[in-house]
Design an enzyme around this catalytic site. Structure first.
Site, short mmCIF file in Angstrom:
data_model
loop_
_atom_site.label_atom_id
_atom_site.label_comp_id
_atom_site.label_asym_id
_atom_site.label_seq_id
_atom_site.Cartn_x
_atom_site.Cartn_y
_atom_site.Cartn_z
N LYS A 184 18.07 -10.71 -12.85
CA LYS A 184 18.42 -9.83 -11.75
C LYS A 184 18.19 -10.52 -10.54
O LYS A 184 16.89 -10.60 -9.99
CB LYS A 184 17.41 -8.56 -11.78
CG LYS A 184 17.83 -7.47 -10.99
CD LYS A 184 16.84 -6.73 -10.42
CE LYS A 184 16.01 -7.29 -9.41
NZ LYS A 184 16.50 -7.46 -8.24
N GLY A 238 9.16 -14.10 -6.04
CA GLY A 238 9.25 -12.99 -4.85
C GLY A 238 7.78 -12.96 -4.33
O GLY A 238 7.02 -13.89 -4.32
N GLU A 260 5.65 -16.66 -9.67
CA GLU A 260 5.93 -17.40 -8.50
C GLU A 260 5.99 -16.59 -7.19
O GLU A 260 6.98 -15.93 -6.83
CB GLU A 260 7.21 -18.27 -8.45
CG GLU A 260 7.43 -19.35 -9.75
CD GLU A 260 6.36 -20.44 -9.53
OE1 GLU A 260 5.98 -20.75 -8.46
OE2 GLU A 260 6.41 -21.11 -10.72
N LEU A 261 4.94 -16.51 -6.67
CA LEU A 261 4.79 -15.76 -5.28
C LEU A 261 4.52 -16.20 -4.34
O LEU A 261 5.02 -17.30 -3.87
CB LEU A 261 3.48 -14.82 -5.75
CG LEU A 261 3.36 -14.18 -7.13
CD1 LEU A 261 2.13 -13.47 -7.47
CD2 LEU A 261 4.67 -13.40 -7.48
N CYS A 294 8.88 -20.41 0.39
CA CYS A 294 7.60 -20.01 -0.15
C CYS A 294 6.64 -21.27 0.24
O CYS A 294 5.55 -21.23 0.40
CB CYS A 294 7.34 -19.87 -1.35
SG CYS A 294 8.38 -20.94 -2.48
N GLU A 391 2.36 -14.77 5.49
CA GLU A 391 3.44 -15.45 5.56
C GLU A 391 4.55 -15.11 6.50
O GLU A 391 5.20 -14.26 6.55
CB GLU A 391 3.98 -15.36 4.20
CG GLU A 391 5.06 -16.44 3.44
CD GLU A 391 5.55 -15.96 2.17
OE1 GLU A 391 5.39 -14.89 1.49
OE2 GLU A 391 5.95 -17.23 1.53
P1 NAP Z 1 10.59 -9.56 -2.95
O1 NAP Z 1 11.08 -8.57 -2.06
O2 NAP Z 1 9.45 -9.53 -3.75
O3 NAP Z 1 11.92 -9.68 -3.96
C1 NAP Z 1 11.96 -10.47 -4.90
C2 NAP Z 1 12.60 -9.99 -5.93
O4 NAP Z 1 12.26 -8.74 -6.49
C3 NAP Z 1 14.02 -9.47 -5.50
O5 NAP Z 1 14.91 -9.71 -6.51
C4 NAP Z 1 14.08 -7.99 -5.38
O6 NAP Z 1 15.18 -7.44 -5.81
C5 NAP Z 1 13.14 -7.89 -6.59
N1 NAP Z 1 12.29 -6.61 -6.42
C6 NAP Z 1 11.87 -6.06 -5.31
N2 NAP Z 1 11.05 -4.75 -5.52
C7 NAP Z 1 10.80 -4.54 -6.77
C8 NAP Z 1 10.55 -3.83 -7.80
N3 NAP Z 1 9.62 -2.74 -7.42
N4 NAP Z 1 10.37 -4.00 -9.17
C9 NAP Z 1 11.28 -4.96 -9.65
N5 NAP Z 1 11.95 -5.81 -8.64
C10 NAP Z 1 11.86 -5.62 -7.43
O7 NAP Z 1 10.64 -10.88 -2.22
P2 NAP Z 1 11.86 -11.30 -1.50
O8 NAP Z 1 11.67 -11.11 -0.04
O9 NAP Z 1 13.05 -11.53 -1.86
O10 NAP Z 1 11.39 -13.05 -1.44
C11 NAP Z 1 10.47 -13.75 -0.48
C12 NAP Z 1 9.23 -13.60 -1.14
O11 NAP Z 1 9.35 -14.65 -2.21
C13 NAP Z 1 8.28 -14.49 -0.18
O12 NAP Z 1 6.84 -14.06 -0.45
C14 NAP Z 1 8.21 -16.02 -0.90
O13 NAP Z 1 7.23 -16.79 -0.52
C15 NAP Z 1 8.46 -15.61 -2.42
N6 NAP Z 1 9.01 -16.90 -3.08
C16 NAP Z 1 7.99 -17.39 -3.81
C17 NAP Z 1 8.73 -18.57 -4.48
C18 NAP Z 1 7.61 -19.44 -5.26
O14 NAP Z 1 8.36 -20.44 -6.19
N7 NAP Z 1 6.41 -19.23 -5.29
C19 NAP Z 1 9.96 -19.07 -4.30
C20 NAP Z 1 10.71 -18.36 -3.41
C21 NAP Z 1 10.31 -17.30 -2.95
P3 NAP Z 1 15.81 -6.35 -4.37
O15 NAP Z 1 15.51 -7.23 -3.33
O16 NAP Z 1 17.34 -6.12 -4.67
O17 NAP Z 1 15.09 -5.02 -4.36
#
Ligand code: NAP
Length: 490
Positions: A184, A238, A260-261, A294, A391
């Site tokens: 997804k 995420g 991976e947060l 991230c 962040e």
């Molecule tokens: P996010 O809002 O947590 O979303 C990540 C993924 O989760 C998206 O596919 C999102 O889909 C989905 N999601 C959101 N709410 C959900 C729920 N309640 N249930 C299931 N899935 C859900 O994060 P983001 O804004 O996309 O990404 C930025 C974050 O990712 C930053 O904190 C960054 O540090 C982190 N990140 C970490 C790494 C690593 O390797 N550690 C790599 C890249 C990014 P929708 O958006 O479609 O709802």
């Protein structure tokens, strides 16, 4: 970049859900708009999966699992290798597609195709080399056999910031290990994953091994999939709050999880550092992906004797950046992903300045279509500022001075995150002390980018669980079986 080429490329991306080897519309006919963040325009409409569609994808992954798990490793390896080769052929299309839906400059998108592709090659090589163990137990009364098995159907959730690499970093090891998956992608950037599913299909992927659901309802769709007793593994990239909520859901099925947060990377520059090298590393660690990584350096902790010169040099370089649509020649700073990201960057900068930071350059949203924010440098950021705790996820470089090594370590570790840290020093012993003292899953010593398919990527503390890539990556999708047999000699 011709509009015709963009139009043709976008039209060639499938607009359906990919379930059981077929492309299909959402069960209720719903669609999702995908935007170009550099203009705000809708560039494509795709299927918006319902909970029922999520369940259908789970059915497909569960049905395909036994046959795929039994496929010889060499066959799985060759599929991934074909996918790697196809990706090289389609490199320009993938790069442009990511620029269109996510906004990153084209040169960086090409870099992501290179990085993302390496996971296909790496895990195609890893899978054929997996082995077990056989040997006598210490008592000599039996024989111990240790074997590795695919964990089962997996659910993979990816973020918007690296639409290809975050998908291949999960799909490649899962498929290599013999698992089937439901993927997804984020609703903001789903096109790259759909385009990649088509590539896998062209590479000969059997039906149901990889399924893709795109949806605006990620919560309910995910809850249904995670609650399915056939699911054995959840891999998520995420934000930390969403990861924490998913871990609770995963507890019910005692699922294997990889998380991976978020990060809050320190970038420490000692007084003996090669300043030119540190500035180059800082720009890469901060402004890659418009600061939306991230691994982005979040806090520049710079020795007070060089802090001013460091700030002067980075400011000069930042003022020469070209901001614009990622498809334009020479652009290094594209748009942020959406309005919320722009508002967050503004708030963090304003709060830091109110607390006494010096604004060296930038600091504001740009008044033009799309969601642009100026590349920004802040120096003398005061302790307690939000920008040091949160962040940033934007093109804002925040500098904090320090005087002693102990102080640098204390500031660097003063965060609930522990994904990556960067240190610049020419003193080898000091560098080694920093490796031992920093609470971090990854570290760059005199380098500003650490990502590599051959490396175990992952964090400590609230930055996550498990590792992606490297020798470790495939084991996230394998489970161990130990068998004791009688001594065959009696
Ligand atoms: P996010 O809002 O947590 O979303 C990540 C993924 O989760 C998206 O596919 C999102 O889909 C989905 N999601 C959101 N709410 C959900 C729920 N309640 N249930 C299931 N899935 C859900 O994060 P983001 O804004 O996309 O990404 C930025 C974050 O990712 C930053 O904190 C960054 O540090 C982190 N990140 C970490 C790494 C690593 O390797 N550690 C790599 C890249 C990014 P929708 O958006 O479609 O709802």
């Amino acid at each position: 970049m011709s509009d015709t080429r963009e139009t043709e490329l976008l039209a060639s991306v499938p607009d359906g859900l990919f379930i059981g080897g077929e492309w299909r519309p959402a069960s209720d006919g719903g669609t999702l708009d995908v935007h170009d963040p550099s203009t705000g325009a809708v560039i494509r409409q795709i299927a918006d999966a319902t909970v029922d569609d999520g369940r259908a994808a789970m059915d497909a992954a569960a049905d395909a699992f036994p046959a795929w798990a039994a496929t010889p490793a060499r066959e799985r390896a060759e599929l991934l290798r074909r996918a790697f080769d196809l990706l090289q052929q389609r490199k320009e299309d993938f790069a442009l597609l990511m620029t269109l839906e996510m906004g990153k400059p084209l040169a960086e998108a090409r870099g992501e195709v290179g990085y993302g592709g390496e996971f296909l090659r790496w895990f195609s090589e890893e899978t054929a080399h997996l082995t077990g163990r056989y040997g006598p137990n210490p008592e000599g009364t039996g024989r111990m056999i240790v074997t590795q098995h695919p964990v089962g159907p997996c659910y993979l959730i990816t973020p918007w910031n690296f639409p290809l690499a975050m998908a291949t970093r999960k799909i490649a090891p899962a498929v290599a290990a013999g698992c089937t998956v439901v993927v997804k992608p984020a609703a903001l950037t789903p096109l790259t994953t759909l385009f990649f599913a088509k590539l896998l299909q062209d590479a000969g992927l059997p039906a149901g091994v990889v399924n893709v659901v795109t949806t605006h309802a990620s919560g309910p769709v995910s809850e249904a999939i995670i609650g399915d007793s056939r699911l054995r593994k959840l891999s998520f990239t995420g934000s930390t709050p969403v990861g924490q909520a998913l871990l609770k859901q995963a507890a019910q099925g005692v699922l294997r999880t990889s998380m991976e947060l978020g990060g809050n990377a320190p970038f420490v520059v000692f007084d003996d550092a090669d300043l030119d090298q540190a500035v180059a590393g800082a720009l890469a660690a901060k402004f890659r992906n418009i600061g939306q990584a991230c691994t982005a350096a979040n806090r520049f902790i710079v020795h007070s004797s060089v802090a001013d010169e460091f700030a002067r040099r980075v400011t000069e370089r930042v003022q020469a950046f070209a901001t614009g649509r990622g498809t334009e020649e020479g652009v290094t700073i594209g748009p942020l992903i959406d309005d919320r990201a722009v508002a967050k960057a503004s708030e963090l900068v304003n709060e830091a300045v109110e607390r006494g930071a010096t604004l060296r350059t930038g600091g504001s949203a740009i008044d033009r279509p799309g969601t642009f924010f100026e590349a920004t440098v802040l120096s003398d950021v005061q302790p307690g500022s939000d920008i040091l705790r949160e962040e940033i996820f934007g093109p804002v470089l925040a500098i904090v001075p320090f005087d002693t090594e102990d102080e640098a370590v204390r500031i660097a570790n003063d965060t609930e995150y522990g994904l990556v840290s960067y240190v610049y020093t020419k003193d080898l012993a000091r560098g080694q002390r920093m490796i031992e003292r920093l609470e971090t899953g990854m570290m760059g010593l005199n380098v500003g980018i650490v990502s590599n398919a051959a490396a175990p990527f992952g964090g400590w503390k609230l930055s996550g669980l498990g590792r992606e890539g490297g020798a470790e990556g495939i084991h996230e999708y394998l489970q161990t079986k130990y068998t004791l047999t009688a001594n065959p000699f009696g």
